[in-house]
Design a protein around this motif. Sequence first.
Motif, PDB file in Angstrom:
ATOM      1  N   GLY A  62      -4.175   1.896  -8.654  1.00 29.35           N
ATOM      2  CA  GLY A  62      -5.177   2.693  -9.359  1.00 29.35           C
ATOM      3  C   GLY A  62      -6.355   1.835  -9.766  1.00 29.35           C
ATOM      4  N   MET A  63      -6.088   0.634 -10.184  1.00 27.86           N
ATOM      5  CA  MET A  63      -7.176  -0.244 -10.625  1.00 27.86           C
ATOM      6  C   MET A  63      -8.118  -0.568  -9.472  1.00 27.86           C
ATOM      7  N   HIS A  64      -7.536  -0.772  -8.275  1.00 27.16           N
ATOM      8  CA  HIS A  64      -8.390  -1.010  -7.096  1.00 27.16           C
ATOM      9  C   HIS A  64      -9.270   0.202  -6.825  1.00 27.16           C
ATOM     10  N   THR A  65      -8.625   1.340  -6.854  1.00 28.71           N
ATOM     11  CA  THR A  65      -9.369   2.573  -6.575  1.00 28.71           C
ATOM     12  C   THR A  65     -10.502   2.751  -7.590  1.00 28.71           C
ATOM     13  N   LEU A  66     -10.156   2.502  -8.847  1.00 30.39           N
ATOM     14  CA  LEU A  66     -11.141   2.663  -9.919  1.00 30.39           C
ATOM     15  C   LEU A  66     -12.317   1.710  -9.741  1.00 30.39           C
ATOM     16  N   ASP A  67     -11.980   0.447  -9.455  1.00 31.50           N
ATOM     17  CA  ASP A  67     -13.050  -0.544  -9.253  1.00 31.50           C
ATOM     18  C   ASP A  67     -13.962  -0.134  -8.111  1.00 31.50           C
ATOM     19  N   ASP A  68     -13.311   0.235  -6.998  1.00 34.34           N
ATOM     20  CA  ASP A  68     -14.105   0.598  -5.816  1.00 34.34           C
ATOM     21  C   ASP A  68     -15.038   1.767  -6.142  1.00 34.34           C
ATOM     22  N   TYR A  69     -14.478   2.734  -6.840  1.00 32.72           N
ATOM     23  CA  TYR A  69     -15.257   3.934  -7.113  1.00 32.72           C
ATOM     24  C   TYR A  69     -16.452   3.633  -8.024  1.00 32.72           C
ATOM     25  N   LEU A  70     -16.195   2.867  -9.089  1.00 35.12           N
ATOM     26  CA  LEU A  70     -17.285   2.573 -10.033  1.00 35.12           C
ATOM     27  C   LEU A  70     -18.326   1.661  -9.402  1.00 35.12           C
ATOM     28  N   ASN A  71     -17.844   0.735  -8.579  1.00 38.43           N
ATOM     29  CA  ASN A  71     -18.804  -0.125  -7.862  1.00 38.43           C
ATOM     30  C   ASN A  71     -19.706   0.696  -6.965  1.00 38.43           C
ATOM     31  N   LYS A  72     -19.063   1.615  -6.275  1.00 42.24           N
ATOM     32  CA  LYS A  72     -19.828   2.448  -5.351  1.00 42.24           C
ATOM     33  C   LYS A  72     -20.902   3.255  -6.091  1.00 42.24           C
ATOM     34  N   LEU A  73     -20.557   3.698  -7.297  1.00 48.93           N
ATOM     35  CA  LEU A  73     -21.529   4.466  -8.076  1.00 48.93           C
ATOM     36  C   LEU A  73     -22.622   3.583  -8.670  1.00 48.93           C
ATOM     37  N   GLY A  74     -22.350   2.275  -8.701  1.00 49.16           N
ATOM     38  CA  GLY A  74     -23.364   1.362  -9.221  1.00 49.16           C
ATOM     39  C   GLY A  74     -23.116   0.881 -10.632  1.00 49.16           C
ATOM     40  N   PHE A  75     -21.976   1.226 -11.203  1.00 48.64           N
ATOM     41  CA  PHE A  75     -21.644   0.707 -12.539  1.00 48.64           C
ATOM     42  C   PHE A  75     -21.300  -0.782 -12.420  1.00 48.64           C
ATOM     43  N   LYS A  76     -21.781  -1.556 -13.382  1.00 51.17           N
ATOM     44  CA  LYS A  76     -21.520  -3.009 -13.330  1.00 51.17           C
ATOM     45  C   LYS A  76     -20.695  -3.410 -14.544  1.00 51.17           C
ATOM     46  N   LEU A  77     -19.576  -4.036 -14.290  1.00 51.74           N
ATOM     47  CA  LEU A  77     -18.679  -4.438 -15.377  1.00 51.74           C
ATOM     48  C   LEU A  77     -19.329  -5.536 -16.216  1.00 51.74           C
ATOM     49  N   LYS A  78     -19.371  -5.287 -17.537  1.00 48.54           N
ATOM     50  CA  LYS A  78     -19.971  -6.295 -18.420  1.00 48.54           C
ATOM     51  C   LYS A  78     -18.916  -7.023 -19.239  1.00 48.54           C
ATOM     52  N   TYR A  79     -17.851  -6.283 -19.588  1.00 51.34           N
ATOM     53  CA  TYR A  79     -16.850  -6.884 -20.456  1.00 51.34           C
ATOM     54  C   TYR A  79     -15.570  -6.089 -20.292  1.00 51.34           C
ATOM     55  N   ALA A  80     -14.452  -6.797 -20.290  1.00 51.72           N
ATOM     56  CA  ALA A  80     -13.173  -6.090 -20.169  1.00 51.72           C
ATOM     57  C   ALA A  80     -12.238  -6.539 -21.282  1.00 51.72           C
ATOM     58  N   TRP A  81     -11.660  -5.559 -21.930  1.00 43.63           N
ATOM     59  CA  TRP A  81     -10.682  -5.858 -22.983  1.00 43.63           C
ATOM     60  C   TRP A  81      -9.346  -5.281 -22.562  1.00 43.63           C
ATOM     61  N   THR A  82      -8.306  -6.079 -22.717  1.00 43.16           N
ATOM     62  CA  THR A  82      -6.963  -5.535 -22.501  1.00 43.16           C
ATOM     63  C   THR A  82      -6.092  -5.988 -23.662  1.00 43.16           C
ATOM     64  N   PRO A  83      -5.222  -5.116 -24.086  1.00 50.02           N
ATOM     65  CA  PRO A  83      -4.341  -5.528 -25.179  1.00 50.02           C
ATOM     66  C   PRO A  83      -3.349  -6.581 -24.690  1.00 50.02           C
TER      67      PRO A  83
END
Lengths: 369, 553
Positions: A62-83
């Motif tokens: 799912g994470m791969h799919t999510l990354d691919d999809y958001l990248n394709k839309l042009g969203f750029k990851l700025k910061y990631a938080w995980t518990p």
Amino acid sequence: MCRLAAITSKEFFSPIENINALETMKEGHDGSGMGLILKNLGGAFEELKDYPILSGICSKNGMHTLDDYLNKLGFKLKYAWTPRIKPVKGIAHRDYYFARVYDYPDVYKDRSFEEKEDLLLKTRLSLRRMGENDESIIVFSFYPDILTLKEVGDPLELCTFFGLDKSPLKAKIIFAQGRQNTNYAINLYACHPFFIQGYGSMTNGENTAFVPIREFLMSRNFPGYIGYNSDSEVLCHILHYICKRLGYPLTYYKDVITPLKQSEIDKRSDSEVARLLKISLRPLCIDGPNCVIAFTPEGSCIMLQDAKKLRPGVVGGVKGKYGLMSEECGLDSVIPSRDKSKDVFPMKYDMVIIKPDAEEVMVWNQQHG
Amino acid sequence: MEPAARLDHNHQLALKDLPYIVRWRDDRCKRCGRCTAVCPMLSIEPAVVVKRKVQSEGLSPEPKAVRYTETIVKQTTSIDRYCIGCGTCNLVCPNEAIEPEFNPQHKFFFHKNRDGQPYRRGGRRNDPLPSTLDRLRFTRISMLTDPALDAGRHEFRIRTYLGRILPAEELPLKMINGKLTFDKTSGKFIPPVREIYPVIIGSMSIGALSPTMWEGLAMGITYLNEVEGMPVVMCSGEGGMPHRLLRSRFIKYFIPQIASGYFGWDEIIRTIPHMIEDPCAIEIKYGQGAKPGDGGLLMAHKVLKLISEIRGVPMGVDLPSPPTHQTKYSIEESVAKMIQSMSMAWGFRVPVFPKISGSKTAKAVLHNLVRNPYAAALSIDGEDGGTGAAYNVSMDTMGHPIASNIRECYLDLVAQGKQNELPLIAAGGIGKKGNLAANAAALIMLGASAVSIGKYIMQSAAACYGDEMNRCNVCNLGKCPRGITTQDPKLYRRLDPDVVAERVVQVYKSVDTELKKILAPMGRSTELPIGMSDGLSTDDHAIAERLKISYVC
């Protein structure tokens, strides 16, 4: 019955306070799940207020799919938080819990906030659909300055599981719900609090008018009005519909979900408006019993009851910090030093409104409009 | 050679051919003659028969045959005077010496077509089996998950809206100082909306009903409104209303109906300038569930002085209403023009809505109305609806059951997002088995905003004999033994309008309690559960699938 613990404060505080409050109200929830929404975030998120945060859970695929999809839309990851997950017996560990801050696609840089909101909503819904069948992607919110965490389990154990007791995660408004699973299968999308475009809510009770309300919302031709794994989700969407789609002042939310009798409407200065709304929005009358706690985009927090008032709810605190809880003991754990005689137990006509930054508490009486 | 038929009565019917056989008990009868006097069909008559008895007098047997005459009560086998099973004979008999008994082997329908005239009658579809409505159950009971309400202590608001409701997006509201205000300068038309009790007394005309029955109903609903605070309204049926009522303040409790014969409307239109209140609404009748596609007929013998005055016609003439509105040729013209004309007549202050018979084409009418901003509602009359007069073939075989018709119309409105804009009124067979509140609640949960009753109120308020075993059902002949559907003073004087009014009030107060008993455990008290289909279930798979409700067993 579920148990609700909402805190609004001028200063940042940790969600552990909400969870401790839920723990004191443990008789009212069965540990079948907890939901947290943090608004006006502190820490690392404070600097990123203008950027949308995507909150959710993913499998590896799912994470791969999510990354691919958001990248394709042009969203750029700025910061990631995980518990920092600490395994706890009885809580199934999913692959990725995350809150990721993105920058908007370049073409949206100069667009209005409304257009950006629409993009965020549509993106969240697409991601939801992509992962719905195999639960590979679960997304709770995608909005600036909003972080959502949900999981099945006991709130205190989930606190350990997510490492919240040691986390620097802080916010000025935090909503937490300890779930009592009644009608529906345990599904994370059914877990309160719910959020849509700046409006969040959680509810104690059972919405008997759920089906006609769901049909009404789903036929409003607005893409965000879907889901409804819980009968309480409609209360969040009604708030959004009333305040954002129709542009009515906040207090009309109460007039719509718990309309007055005609004899009472006649005494209001805006009687014609209240009468027309009661008729035109008849399918949105909740008929309860419900205690609703909600927040608005600008940071007001509200509590209101339906006319039968068969669900507990209390508001209390000190200037700068107020709690909106199911029970008094929850308030005692969060703000023990308050003047208890000033606690407000909203009655059937009341809507308690706490202004942003926990500035003051107002009790709006529906009879007076 | 002389035909044998003359000797053996071959062309006469046998009692066994008739639907009801009168059981008369010689040993109980005191020959008072009340039964034969009261029989509306003259099915029974006093007769003298010769009997033969063998008797012996004296000490030793000396049998002698003695012939003697005796008066008896005899049932005729004439098809024109068949026993309708009403049981009035039994009602008046002081000794319980007589009663009609249903004959399941009858061949009535084979013979009730003399002179080439098909069988015509009143009543409703002769189907004694439980309807779909009676097979629905309320299964979503709030208990531990949600404290049930107390029907006796909590406050309930059992009200609905009749009228076109504007969607919130179209309301002329503007914000002033953070408050919504009604924008009077917008010029936006706000259609009239009435708040009424969701069980309406449906269209039964003065003419079809006797003066005493109509007066009793009218007094009953007026009492309910003015004393009990229950806004129950009643439709006039075709044929106008008494002038005094039109000019009185009570007109607001009535829904005058205009139908294809336009009877009574000259008088109504002339009275408009003198009206001190607006009527509740106007119903335009396009169809009737009992006889879809068929018109109405008030027989000449019912057109007496009062009727002729109200309807504005000569006395003693047949008054046929055509099957369609003869001056209109298309749905657009018929519906749009008539709704607009009627709205205009009262300055757009009165909701105007059409009534159609249940039909597969109901959705087409619905779509047309959705696009008409003046259409105030749609009333659909299902196949189990009653009538004062119709061909048996229409009543028994034509039409569409109300449950699925109302459900698909409601779901169609939901698909368009207009489920709160155009109220649906369901009629036809509500309370057929006596379960008025349950049937009404079920239809509301399937999507109706209100229901309309006719036969039920005649049965409960005036003890109408009619049932689905074809008992009585002679409303068309003006011979109603209860005095409900007749213009014959000898018959309608049997009916005390005060008693009818009292019964109407009792029925409504009782149904109100029963509705609360249904709504309370389901957790609804502020608004009607319109479309709350998750509360309904049935033990029939096919019904569940068609109505999109759950199956239980």
